[in-house]
Motif scaffolding. Structure first.
Motif, PDB file in Angstrom:
ATOM      1  N   HIS A  21      10.742   1.394 -33.199  1.00 41.90           N
ATOM      2  CA  HIS A  21      10.764   1.524 -34.663  1.00 41.90           C
ATOM      3  C   HIS A  21      10.158   0.313 -35.358  1.00 41.90           C
ATOM      4  CE1 HIS A  21      14.156   3.864 -33.048  1.00 41.90           C
ATOM      5  NE2 HIS A  21      13.885   4.723 -34.008  1.00 41.90           N
ATOM      6  N   THR A  36      14.047   9.668 -36.822  1.00 41.84           N
ATOM      7  CA  THR A  36      13.996   8.278 -36.336  1.00 41.84           C
ATOM      8  C   THR A  36      14.872   8.076 -35.101  1.00 41.84           C
ATOM      9  OG1 THR A  36      15.654   7.764 -37.986  1.00 41.84           O
ATOM     10  CG2 THR A  36      13.390   7.162 -38.497  1.00 41.84           C
ATOM     11  N   HIS A  51      10.567  -1.582 -39.054  1.00 43.93           N
ATOM     12  CA  HIS A  51      11.416  -1.644 -40.248  1.00 43.93           C
ATOM     13  C   HIS A  51      10.676  -2.410 -41.339  1.00 43.93           C
ATOM     14  CE1 HIS A  51      14.691  -3.042 -42.901  1.00 43.93           C
ATOM     15  NE2 HIS A  51      15.253  -1.892 -42.575  1.00 43.93           N
ATOM     16  N   PRO A  76      16.970  -6.447 -41.426  1.00 48.16           N
ATOM     17  CA  PRO A  76      16.854  -5.182 -40.675  1.00 48.16           C
ATOM     18  C   PRO A  76      18.105  -4.978 -39.819  1.00 48.16           C
ATOM     19  CG  PRO A  76      15.474  -6.891 -39.700  1.00 48.16           C
ATOM     20  CD  PRO A  76      16.024  -7.471 -40.963  1.00 48.16           C
ATOM     21  N   ASP A 110      13.183   7.004 -42.242  1.00 42.90           N
ATOM     22  CA  ASP A 110      14.335   6.870 -43.133  1.00 42.90           C
ATOM     23  C   ASP A 110      13.911   5.972 -44.287  1.00 42.90           C
ATOM     24  OD1 ASP A 110      15.678   8.226 -41.177  1.00 42.90           O
ATOM     25  OD2 ASP A 110      16.692   6.458 -40.379  1.00 42.90           O
ATOM     26  N   PHE A 116      16.441  -5.559 -34.263  1.00 43.38           N
ATOM     27  CA  PHE A 116      15.100  -5.795 -34.809  1.00 43.38           C
ATOM     28  C   PHE A 116      14.822  -7.295 -34.913  1.00 43.38           C
ATOM     29  CE2 PHE A 116      15.627  -1.480 -36.148  1.00 43.38           C
ATOM     30  CZ  PHE A 116      14.348  -0.963 -36.301  1.00 43.38           C
ATOM     31  N   ASP A 129      11.651  -3.333 -33.369  1.00 43.38           N
ATOM     32  CA  ASP A 129      12.708  -3.371 -32.347  1.00 43.38           C
ATOM     33  C   ASP A 129      12.108  -3.268 -30.945  1.00 43.38           C
ATOM     34  OD1 ASP A 129      11.989  -0.725 -32.240  1.00 43.38           O
ATOM     35  OD2 ASP A 129      14.011   0.073 -32.556  1.00 43.38           O
ATOM     36  N   SER A 137      12.691   0.841 -45.341  1.00 42.22           N
ATOM     37  CA  SER A 137      12.327   2.024 -44.566  1.00 42.22           C
ATOM     38  C   SER A 137      12.314   1.710 -43.086  1.00 42.22           C
ATOM     39  CB  SER A 137      10.969   2.574 -45.020  1.00 42.22           C
ATOM     40  OG  SER A 137       9.989   1.571 -45.000  1.00 42.22           O
ATOM     41  N   THR A 138      12.705   2.702 -42.295  1.00 41.45           N
ATOM     42  CA  THR A 138      12.642   2.595 -40.842  1.00 41.45           C
ATOM     43  C   THR A 138      11.767   3.731 -40.345  1.00 41.45           C
ATOM     44  OG1 THR A 138      14.886   1.723 -40.809  1.00 41.45           O
ATOM     45  CG2 THR A 138      14.000   2.503 -38.721  1.00 41.45           C
ATOM     46  N   TYR A 153      16.162  10.656 -45.522  1.00 36.31           N
ATOM     47  CA  TYR A 153      15.059  10.674 -44.571  1.00 36.31           C
ATOM     48  C   TYR A 153      14.053  11.753 -44.939  1.00 36.31           C
ATOM     49  CZ  TYR A 153      17.824  14.451 -42.489  1.00 36.31           C
ATOM     50  OH  TYR A 153      18.537  15.604 -42.288  1.00 36.31           O
TER      51      TYR A 153
END
Ligand code: FES
Ligand SMILES: [Fe+2]
Length: 378
Positions: free
Chosen positions: A277, A271, A279, A177, A245, A181, A301, A256-257, A238
């Motif tokens: 977030h 995002t 991830h 990530p 994203d 993160f 994160d 993906s985030t 995104y």
């Protein structure tokens, strides 16, 4: 209008005629829709029994296990492209991947044990090193015997193999990530679906408010329009209107985030507007034509303290399985229809962009295209 978007998607310069057909509309509503659009509607053809995997699809590095699951004395059996392999650590601690079939009388080696960095067959005790060489044959004269071994590397907490015949690429991609993160969960699942169908599913977000009604999309409203926008490369972008994203990373990964305020709750328009977030990494290893080994890694994160909550791993696994089961019954149903001849990509629309692009990428690989579609320019 959806049909125009559909045609634009499929008429991409990378589209290959051999994989794209113009089906005759079979129902009256489809017919009206097609007449309205005044455009020939085209589709990708993914139907019928899954064809044997093309050798070109094997010429990639594939992540097959998390490092944490491979101790000095453990073995991880995997199927990859319909062949059984087993991963274990040699005396130097480096992982190796050999065929999971003893040269003597075909006993599965993973039923045995690890002895000083060699895998010992449980039947008559033959021992193999990570390069596949037989180093011990108890009770008989040692013969020059070797089983197949694949190039195998460890990087950033994952074990990778190169199942193809071409020489392995020099570099392994990074799947970590972004900075900031922390990894909170690494989960492996064996799923009874072809890996392409699972990738199609993971690359799609529009299904969430209909499919994931008991988990993360509980209470989501259905947007009037869902789009996937690709500002960077063709396989990365995104979702609009979701703060998510997403990227398809060849050959079989989805990153993906997701912008959130608390797990399961989406927040903000994109995002960057979100302060916290999640991830996700999904690796869909092609085990066989009806089986996928899924490696899932989840990172956050925020809330690093969660890592130290007792038994939280069980909770993460429970949640991941619950989400996946919501998809699985549908994908299994699709697979059953597909095997009987239905086309799972019969009618792509605007929000299917990323899944369609994955299929076009895969077709191009299998057909040996010199330049693969949607590649980032070097
Ligand atoms: S089958 Fe493996 S040693 Fe005999
Ligand atoms: Fe889903």
């Amino acid at each position: 209008m959806e049909t125009l978007v559909n045609d634009r998607l499929l008429q991409d310069s990378n589209t290959r005629e051999s994989n794209v057909s113009t089906p005759t509309p079979s129902t009256s509503t489809e017919f009206i829709d097609t007449v309205k659009s005044r455009q020939p509607r085209r589709s990708i053809n993914v139907s019928g029994p899954v064809q044997p995997y093309h050798a070109r699809l094997k010429n990639f590095w594939y992540p097959v296990a998390f490092s944490a699951d491979l101790k000095d004395d453990t073995m991880v059996p995997i199927d990859c492209f319909e062949e059984p392999w087993v991963i274990f650590r040699g005396k130097d601690g480096k992982p190796g991947c050999v065929q999971n079939t003893c040269a003597h009388r075909a006993c599965p080696l993973h039923l045995g044990s690890i002895n000083e960095g060699r895998i010992q067959c449980p039947y008559h005790g033959w021992e193999y090193s990570t390069d596949g060489k037989c180093k011990k044959m108890p009770s008989t004269r040692l013969l020059n015997v070797k089983i197949r071994a694949l190039p195998c590397f460890e990087q950033e907490g994952m074990i990778w193999i190169w199942p193809g015949d071409d020489p392995p690429a020099a570099n392994l991609p990074s799947l970590l990530p972004p900075s900031g993160f922390q990894i909170h969960a690494e989960i492996v699942m064996e799923l009874p679906v072809e890996h392409g169908l699972l990738l199609d599913n993971l690359l799609d977000l529009a299904h969430a408010p209909f499919t994931h009604t008991s988990t993360f999309a509980k209470g989501w409203s259905v947007p009037s329009l869902v789009k996937f926008l690709t500002p960077a490369s063709g396989l990365q972008g995104y979702w609009d209107p979701y703060p998510i994203d997403m990227e398809f990373r060849p050959p079989c990964m989805v990153l993906s985030t997701i912008g959130i305020s608390k797990p399961g709750k989406l927040e903000g328009q994109n995002t960057r507007e979100c302060s916290t977030h999640l991830h996700q990494l999904h690796v869909c290893l092609p085990s066989s034509r009806q089986k996928t080994r899924l490696l899932y890694r989840m990172s956050l994160d925020f809330a690093p303290v969660l890592k130290h909550v007792p038994f939280i791993q069980y909770l993460w696994r429970h949640f991941a399985e619950k989400v996946l089961n919501e998809d699985l019954r549908l994908v299994l149903g699709q697979q059953e229809r597909m095997l009987n001849g239905a086309n799972v990509w019969n009618w792509p629309v605007s929000y299917d962009k990323l899944g369609v692009r994955y299929r076009l990428w895969r077709d191009a690989v299998e057909q040996g295209s010199k330049r693969l579609p949607f590649e980032k320019s070097a």
